[in-house]
Design a protein around this motif. Structure first.
Motif, mmCIF file in Angstrom:
data_model
loop_
_atom_site.group_PDB
_atom_site.id
_atom_site.type_symbol
_atom_site.label_atom_id
_atom_site.label_comp_id
_atom_site.label_asym_id
_atom_site.label_seq_id
_atom_site.Cartn_x
_atom_site.Cartn_y
_atom_site.Cartn_z
ATOM 1 N N ALA A 181 0.835 -1.191 0.000
ATOM 2 C CA ALA A 181 0.000 0.000 0.000
ATOM 3 C C ALA A 181 0.873 1.246 0.000
ATOM 4 O O ALA A 181 0.600 2.216 -0.710
ATOM 5 C CB ALA A 181 -0.913 -0.008 1.219
ATOM 6 N N ALA A 182 1.957 1.201 0.782
ATOM 7 C CA ALA A 182 2.842 2.358 0.869
ATOM 8 C C ALA A 182 3.467 2.653 -0.492
ATOM 9 O O ALA A 182 3.536 3.805 -0.909
ATOM 10 C CB ALA A 182 3.921 2.107 1.914
ATOM 11 N N GLY A 183 3.916 1.608 -1.165
ATOM 12 C CA GLY A 183 4.534 1.789 -2.481
ATOM 13 C C GLY A 183 3.544 2.396 -3.459
ATOM 14 O O GLY A 183 3.855 3.328 -4.205
ATOM 15 N N PHE A 184 2.321 1.878 -3.406
ATOM 16 C CA PHE A 184 1.293 2.391 -4.308
ATOM 17 C C PHE A 184 1.004 3.860 -3.996
ATOM 18 O O PHE A 184 0.961 4.709 -4.878
ATOM 19 C CB PHE A 184 0.032 1.549 -4.174
ATOM 20 N N LEU A 185 0.823 4.147 -2.699
ATOM 21 C CA LEU A 185 0.501 5.513 -2.291
ATOM 22 C C LEU A 185 1.620 6.483 -2.668
ATOM 23 O O LEU A 185 1.387 7.549 -3.220
ATOM 24 C CB LEU A 185 0.280 5.573 -0.781
ATOM 25 N N LEU A 186 2.857 6.064 -2.362
ATOM 26 C CA LEU A 186 4.003 6.935 -2.616
ATOM 27 C C LEU A 186 4.073 7.294 -4.090
ATOM 28 O O LEU A 186 4.347 8.431 -4.454
ATOM 29 C CB LEU A 186 5.290 6.233 -2.168
ATOM 30 N N GLY A 187 3.817 6.290 -4.922
ATOM 31 C CA GLY A 187 3.890 6.523 -6.361
ATOM 32 C C GLY A 187 2.793 7.444 -6.847
ATOM 33 O O GLY A 187 2.969 8.168 -7.815
ATOM 34 N N SER A 188 1.640 7.434 -6.166
ATOM 35 C CA SER A 188 0.538 8.211 -6.706
ATOM 36 C C SER A 188 0.292 9.538 -5.989
ATOM 37 O O SER A 188 -0.116 10.501 -6.626
ATOM 38 C CB SER A 188 -0.739 7.366 -6.741
ATOM 39 N N VAL A 189 0.524 9.595 -4.673
ATOM 40 C CA VAL A 189 0.188 10.856 -3.994
ATOM 41 C C VAL A 189 1.358 11.494 -3.255
ATOM 42 O O VAL A 189 1.206 12.547 -2.653
ATOM 43 C CB VAL A 189 -0.977 10.668 -2.988
ATOM 44 N N GLY A 190 2.530 10.881 -3.279
ATOM 45 C CA GLY A 190 3.683 11.514 -2.633
ATOM 46 C C GLY A 190 3.818 11.119 -1.179
ATOM 47 O O GLY A 190 2.917 10.510 -0.588
ATOM 48 N N PHE A 191 4.954 11.503 -0.606
ATOM 49 C CA PHE A 191 5.325 11.024 0.727
ATOM 50 C C PHE A 191 4.373 11.495 1.814
ATOM 51 O O PHE A 191 3.831 10.696 2.582
ATOM 52 C CB PHE A 191 6.751 11.467 1.049
ATOM 53 N N VAL A 192 4.138 12.810 1.867
ATOM 54 C CA VAL A 192 3.377 13.355 3.000
ATOM 55 C C VAL A 192 1.963 12.778 3.022
ATOM 56 O O VAL A 192 1.481 12.297 4.050
ATOM 57 C CB VAL A 192 3.355 14.899 2.942
ATOM 58 N N THR A 193 1.307 12.793 1.855
ATOM 59 C CA THR A 193 -0.060 12.279 1.806
ATOM 60 C C THR A 193 -0.085 10.791 2.142
ATOM 61 O O THR A 193 -1.003 10.313 2.822
ATOM 62 C CB THR A 193 -0.656 12.519 0.408
ATOM 63 N N SER A 194 0.933 10.045 1.697
ATOM 64 C CA SER A 194 0.985 8.613 2.009
ATOM 65 C C SER A 194 1.038 8.404 3.512
ATOM 66 O O SER A 194 0.302 7.590 4.077
ATOM 67 C CB SER A 194 2.224 7.964 1.390
ATOM 68 N N MET A 195 1.928 9.174 4.160
ATOM 69 C CA MET A 195 2.085 9.029 5.609
ATOM 70 C C MET A 195 0.764 9.364 6.304
ATOM 71 O O MET A 195 0.324 8.661 7.212
ATOM 72 C CB MET A 195 3.167 9.984 6.115
ATOM 73 N N MET A 196 0.144 10.456 5.857
ATOM 74 C CA MET A 196 -1.096 10.885 6.502
ATOM 75 C C MET A 196 -2.182 9.828 6.298
ATOM 76 O O MET A 196 -2.972 9.553 7.207
ATOM 77 C CB MET A 196 -1.565 12.219 5.906
#
Lengths: 221, 340, 658
Positions: free
Chosen positions: C606-621
């Motif tokens: 999920a983190a990899g997918f999120l990072l690729g699509s919305v960037g670090f900060v949004t992924s963390m949030m």
């Protein structure tokens, strides 16, 4: 038991020595990284300056390969700092377009060349157009590494020996004390106080039972 | 108060809507073998925009046949330029500016059959595609049109102006007849409200037929200065664009620095400084849209309309010297200096 | 001295000696840093000066008179804020200072002078920079903190080695000797087994044996006479002195498996800091997936394989025996590591990671099974605590060591190193674990077990609201998002490794503490919910920035949150298990593991997918928000208040291993 004790003490001395050696080596590696970071920070400033210039020109529509003023700039920058071996400007595929060292133009640079600092350049679309690569003389790193190693060796080797010897000394002391206690344990007369008290209470209880019977058996073994 | 120091990257990426990554998609440079036919419609001959467009297609490795036709600054020439579409059968039409784009593709809600709806259209240099009804929104054009917008968001311009020289009052001259100017004046006011600065927005006088005239602009400029304006903001007003030669000398005489929204204002119009989209880069941006449509087969309706991520700061050093107002030294790291 | 014994005494001594020795090393490191790194930092100031001079030259060439330059102090201030060691920067012309930023406190601080001159022209002035030596000292001190961290790691490893030696069968003679001496010192006259015929021990054993036989004789006598009072006296004395009983050796199951387990876990932990970068280097550009997904895929595959193997391997390790299971697993994993290090192909690497994961799961299940099999229920918690400790210490020591190996020798060598450690663990397990007892009747979990388990009270909310999110956020943040982000910001593997240590340090310290508190206050559900909320809320901190300090804070909050919830969580699961009818409690525990580990697997994906699509900060949030949401769902499910029974103490039984 003597052999076991000796082996044990030896093992512990080795652990102490190995642990000090480990600590010293990793301290060295840490310092080395810190030194590299400090060295590279200096060249990053140069890379930044050149990269900004090339980005500006590319925004004006001068494609990176067509920026004919770059070689001059690279040569000038490379001359300023004697620790710089060469400065390359490579396209996004790593192909060197310009270099302060004319022989390097036309080469292909790996993604992370050794002893270098890179800065990515982007166009107004924020797409990568290439990299500035400052190659520095590894001698300055090596000199730092050597000095660090020498300084740490100077401390680490005596410390290592001292730690091992101290472990052996403590081990021998403890072993001697254990041996003494064992020898004393062989004779109930020299047992430690709690044991003698326990023995006395047991003797008393036994005596009470056995005396009443007046049996010849028993007594102190 | 310390003036905000902005580097090129942070300055130029302020307030720009996040869009899809513009880096060329991987594997795109592969030679697909097909030659794409592109009809290129320009308004005043080929400019840097078209150079950027062509360069990007080349870099992407696309084989193209570009048929270039020019309107020679007259929109009336358009029908003849696209009369042979049925036989030409282009894979994509490129258009320069709002009139040509609107002439080719029409408003998004129009049902007029003369407008082209079956060939993808990629525009460049349209200032306000939504206001011009070319597309209902930037994010999802929803029709056969997408492209690259060249205007720099107003707040980004204001921040650049502030970085050059902090201000408490900004003066504006604008035409009441231009809806776009009205919108920008409101945007400037919104920004200045946020930082506690004042806006002096003065409309041009209108003639009997309701059209703006240059009558008395020199006095208006002098009056702005007397009213303590720190900057004169030259917004992208069509009428204003025709009278730079009267406005900027007056500003210079009054010692009032000028910030131009259009590149021409600084290069030839005598403005001190401006933040602009490079035409070449706008062309490249339009090029990425064309590549996405042709090589990747993405429908234009799903490709967002975008502005650039970074803009360019141009400083006219001749004006700076005359005014005795020089840019902060850090700006020289990323500004283009001209002496026009 | 006698009380501690030779082994204990030397263990204590080695800690003191090593602390002193490592202190010396730190001192040496400080000296070396001052001599080598400080001049390098000064050289950087020169580079800054040249950059400033070049800019002034550009301005002058553009026609701006030197004295009319605008924004110079602001520019200097900016340079100073980026390079905190620069205390004062000035632009001088002739003898006059045109512009200045900052002020040095001492006139004799080191300075750097760079001339300003347009090409081939005369000198126009100078950029003069003064350097604050105290800031340089601070920078050196920051490096020394890293060195101190290394010292802690060295000490922990030494302690593991000491435990290995002390627990070895070879020194059991010594253990017997010490036990005898210690018992005597306490006034205990118990008999001891083993160590027959040792020259030093024999006399003691003779004394005690004779005493014991005399006691037996006296007791027989009393019994024969029917003297109840004498019997009572004798028994009382025997109870007091331990006479007649045989010294029992405490449960060694956990101690026996600990060294091998530690080495094995160390092998995997080594790979953490450099794994993302390594994958990046071998992932081909032609993959049909985004680079972020390509990096996270091997991590996901590893976690997924470990999760999926939990249930089947529970039965498998019982069938082939714990020792055999451990050795087979270690062997498989070793092969996986070696293959990972040797291959250059992304897909072979992926397969090798899965192979290591299968071995990892087998080792984990076998080691845990060994402890559980060979300990009475009352000892189990303690045994599992030793087991958890080994894993946590490995988690603590592995990343910094792996980071240094990866930095210095490269990722592939570091993988070979892991392979070597796994092989060593195999050998050690073969030597130390007792021969396997095969069991015939072992069977895996049936569907009915799982069905019964899911119907246990409040279990679903616990599993999906807390257990799953806990592992999900751990894997997503600690093992993926934060390392990737830090690497993107340009931090070295070693630095990333040290930051990753924050989590296990807090776990090692916090788990026992919170477990005890949760039990004392009968607030397990509360601790679980609060822990989840805290861990999730920590991730939201990135809204304030992504500096290493903030990321460290995120990891610290994650650690505290997890430490709060992990032990109460397993206790709650155990509670639920006892409410499952038909003895399906094994199903509940198995399900717990499966769900938990799925979180491990899904996290990086999920983190990899999120990072690729919305960037670090949004992924963390997003990840943080999901975890907070899960905790909230668990709280809402608790209309039935948390049970107040203390059936199973909230001991750190559940090893927090990925």
């Amino acid at each position: 038991m003597t052999r076991t004790t000796a082996v044990l003490i030896a093992l512990f001395a080795m652990i102490a020595a190995a642990c000090v050696a480990f600590g010293a080596y990793f301290a060295y590696a840490t310092l080395l990284n810190a030194n590299r970071a400090a060295v590279e920070a200096r060249f990053a400033i140069t890379a930044q300056r050149i990269g900004a210039t090339a980005e500006l020109a590319s925004g004006l529509g001068i494609a990176l390969p067509a920026q004919q003023t770059l070689p001059d700039l690279l040569r000038r920058e490379a001359r300023i700092d004697t620790a710089i071996r060469a400065i390359d400007v490579a396209d996004e595929r790593g192909h060197v377009l310009f270099s302060s060292d004319p022989d390097r133009a036309g080469r292909d640079e790996p993604a992370h060349p050794a002893d270098s600092v890179s800065r990515v350049m982007e166009n107004d679309l924020e797409a990568r157009i290439g990299r500035v690569i400052v190659h520095y003389d590894p001698v300055i790193l090596a000199a730092g590494a050597e000095a660090l190693a020498a300084d740490l060796r100077f401390i680490a080797i005596p410390t290592l020996a001292a730690a091992a010897l101290a472990t052996i000394a403590v081990g021998l002391l403890l072993a001697a004390s254990l041996r003494r206690s064992l020898r004393r344990a062989a004779d109930p007369g020299s047992w430690p106080e709690p044991a003698r008290a326990a023995l006395a209470s047991v003797d008393a209880a036994h005596a009470a039972v056995l005396k009443r019977d007046a049996s010849p058996a028993g007594g102190r073994p | 108060m310390r003036r905000p120091m902005l580097d090129r990257r942070s300055l130029l990426s302020l307030g720009v809507g996040a869009g899809a990554s513009l880096a060329l998609p991987r594997g795109l440079s592969a030679d697909t073998g097909k030659t794409y036919k592109i009809l290129m419609l320009t308004f005043r001959g080929e400019t840097d925009v078209e150079r950027g467009f062509r360069d990007l297609l080349d870099t992407a490795g696309l084989k193209t046949e570009i048929i270039s036709r020019d309107a020679r600054r007259d929109i009336a020439n358009l029908p003849s330029m696209i009369a042979d579409l049925a036989t030409l059968k282009p894979d994509l039409i490129y258009t320069w500016g709002t009139p040509l784009t609107l002439g080719v593709a029409g408003p998004f809600d129009s049902t007029d059959p003369k407008f082209i709806r079956d060939i993808p259209v990629v525009f460049a240099l349209v200032a306000a595609p939504v206001q011009a009804r070319i597309a209902p929104s930037f994010a999802a054009p929803g029709r056969n049109v997408t492209g690259a917008v060249h205007v720099v968001p107003t707040d980004v311009q204001m921040k650049a102006m502030q970085s050059f020289m902090d201000f408490s009052t900004v003066g504006i001259l604008y035409s009441t007849s231009e809806q776009n100017s009205d919108v920008i004046v409101r945007e400037v006011k919104a920004f200045c409200d946020g930082m506690g600065a004042k806006v002096l927005a003065r409309p041009f006088k209108n003639d009997a037929s309701g059209r703006p005239t240059a009558e008395g602009v020199e006095d208006m400029v002098a009056q702005l200065r007397a009213d303590k304006a720190d900057w004169l903001y030259l917004l992208p007003d069509t009428f204003l664009g025709t009278i730079y030669d009267r406005v900027t000398p007056a500003a210079l005489a009054a010692g009032l620095p000028t910030f131009g929204a259009a590149e021409l204002a600084i290069r030839e119009g005598g403005a001190l400084v401006g933040l602009v989209s490079r035409y070449y880069s706008v062309g490249q941006l339009a090029g990425t849209k064309a590549v996405e449509i042709l090589a990747r087969g993405t429908p234009a309706s799903k490709i967002p309309i975008e502005t650039l991520k970074r803009f360019s700061l141009i400083i006219n050093m001749r004006i700076a010297k005359s005014l005795g107002i020089y840019p902060p030294i850090a700006m020289l790291n990323y500004a283009e200096l001209v002496t026009g | 001295m006698i009380g501690i014994g030779l082994r204990g005494g030397i263990s204590a001594a080695i800690i003191v000696i090593l602390c002193a020795a490592l202190g010396m090393i730190a001192w040496g490191a400080q000296r070396a840093a001052v001599r080598t790194i400080v001049p390098t930092i000064v050289a950087k100031a020169e580079s800054v000066g040249r950059s400033a001079a070049a800019l002034v030259e550009t301005a002058v060439e553009a026609g701006i008179p030197m004295e009319k330059l605008a924004g110079v102090p602001a520019y200097f201030e900016d340079l100073r804020s980026q390079n905190s060691e620069l205390s004062e920067i000035r632009l001088t012309q002739g003898g006059t200072v045109l512009f200045q930023s900052g002020e040095r406190e001492q006139p004799d601080w080191p300075q750097v002078r760079v001339p300003v001159a347009v090409e081939d022209g005369p000198s126009l002035g100078d950029i003069v920079i003064f350097i604050d030596p105290s800031i340089i000292s601070e920078q050196v001190a920051a490096v020394l903190v890293d060195v101190a961290f290394i010292g802690v790691v060295a000490l922990l490893i030494a302690l593991e080695l000491v435990a290995l030696v002390v627990g070895a069968r070879g020194v059991s003679v010594l253990a017997g000797v010490e036990a005898r001496v210690r018992d005597l010192a306490r006034g205990r006259l118990v008999r001891h087994e083993g160590a027959d015929g040792d020259r030093l021990i024999a006399p003691i054993d003779r004394q005690l044996n004779a005493l014991a036989s005399r006691h037996a004789f006296a007791r027989d006598e009393a019994e024969r006479r029917g003297d109840a009072r004498a019997l009572a006296t004798l028994d009382a004395v025997a109870a007091k002195t331990g006479l007649g009983s045989v010294h029992s050796v405490g449960n060694q199951a956990a101690a026996v498996v600990r060294p091998a387990l530690f080495l094995f876990m160390l092998a995997e932990e080594l790979t953490r800091p450099f794994l993302p970068r390594y994958v990046q280097s071998i992932a081909p550009a032609s993959l049909p997936i985004s680079p972020d997904v390509a990096i996270s895929l091997p991590i996901v595959a590893f976690m997924a394989a470990v999760a999926l193997c939990q249930l089947p391997f529970a039965a498998l390790s019982e069938r082939i025996g714990r020792r055999g299971g451990f050795m087979l697993g270690a062997g498989l994993a070793a092969c996986g590591y070696v293959l990972s290090g040797l291959t250059g192909s992304y897909f072979v690497f992926l397969g090798a990671r899965v192979l290591s994961a299968v071995g990892y799961a087998l080792v984990f299940v076998s080691a845990q099974g060994h402890v559980v099999d060979r300990s009475a229920p009352s000892e189990r918690a303690e045994g599992l605590a030793v087991f958890v400790r080994a894993i946590m210490v490995a988690a603590l020591c592995g990343p910094p060591i792996g980071g240094v190996i990866g930095d210095r020798l490269g990722g592939n060598i570091a993988f070979l190193f892991s392979g070597g450690l796994a092989a060593l663990a195999l050998v050690l397990a073969g030597l130390s674990l007792p021969a396997s007892q095969r069991r015939g009747g072992a069977h895996g979990l049936g569907l009915t077990d799982l069905k019964a388990a899911i119907q246990a009270p409040r279990l679903a909310a616990l599993l999906f609201g807390c257990a799953f999110p806990a592992k999900f956020i751990l894997a997503a943040l600690c093992f993926y998002l934060i390392p990737v982000e830090l690497q993107r910001e340009g931090f070295s593997s070693a630095a990333v490794g040290r930051l990753q240590m924050i989590y296990p340090v807090i776990m090692v310290l916090g788990v026992p503490l919170f477990a005890a508190l949760a039990d004392r206050w009968s607030a397990r559900a509360g601790f679980v919910a609060a822990g989840g909320t805290l861990a999730g809320a920590g991730a939201l901190l990135v809204a304030f920035g992504t500096s290493p300090v903030i990321l460290a804070l995120v990891l610290a909050l994650l650690g505290i949150g997890q430490a709060m919830s992990i032990a109460p969580q397993s206790a709650l699961v155990a509670d639920s298990a006892r409410h499952v009818p038909g003895g399906h409690s094994a199903g509940v525990l198995g399900l717990f593991r499966l769900v938990e580990r799925s979180g491990n697997a899904v996290g990086p994906a999920a983190a990899g997918f999120l990072l690729g699509s919305v960037g670090f900060v949004t992924s963390m949030m997003t990840v943080g928000g999901l975890v907070v949401f899960g905790a909230a769902a668990f709280i809402l499910s608790g209309r039935v208040p948390a049970r107040r029974d203390r059936g199973s103490p909230a001991a750190p039984e559940e090893a927090s291993v990925p």
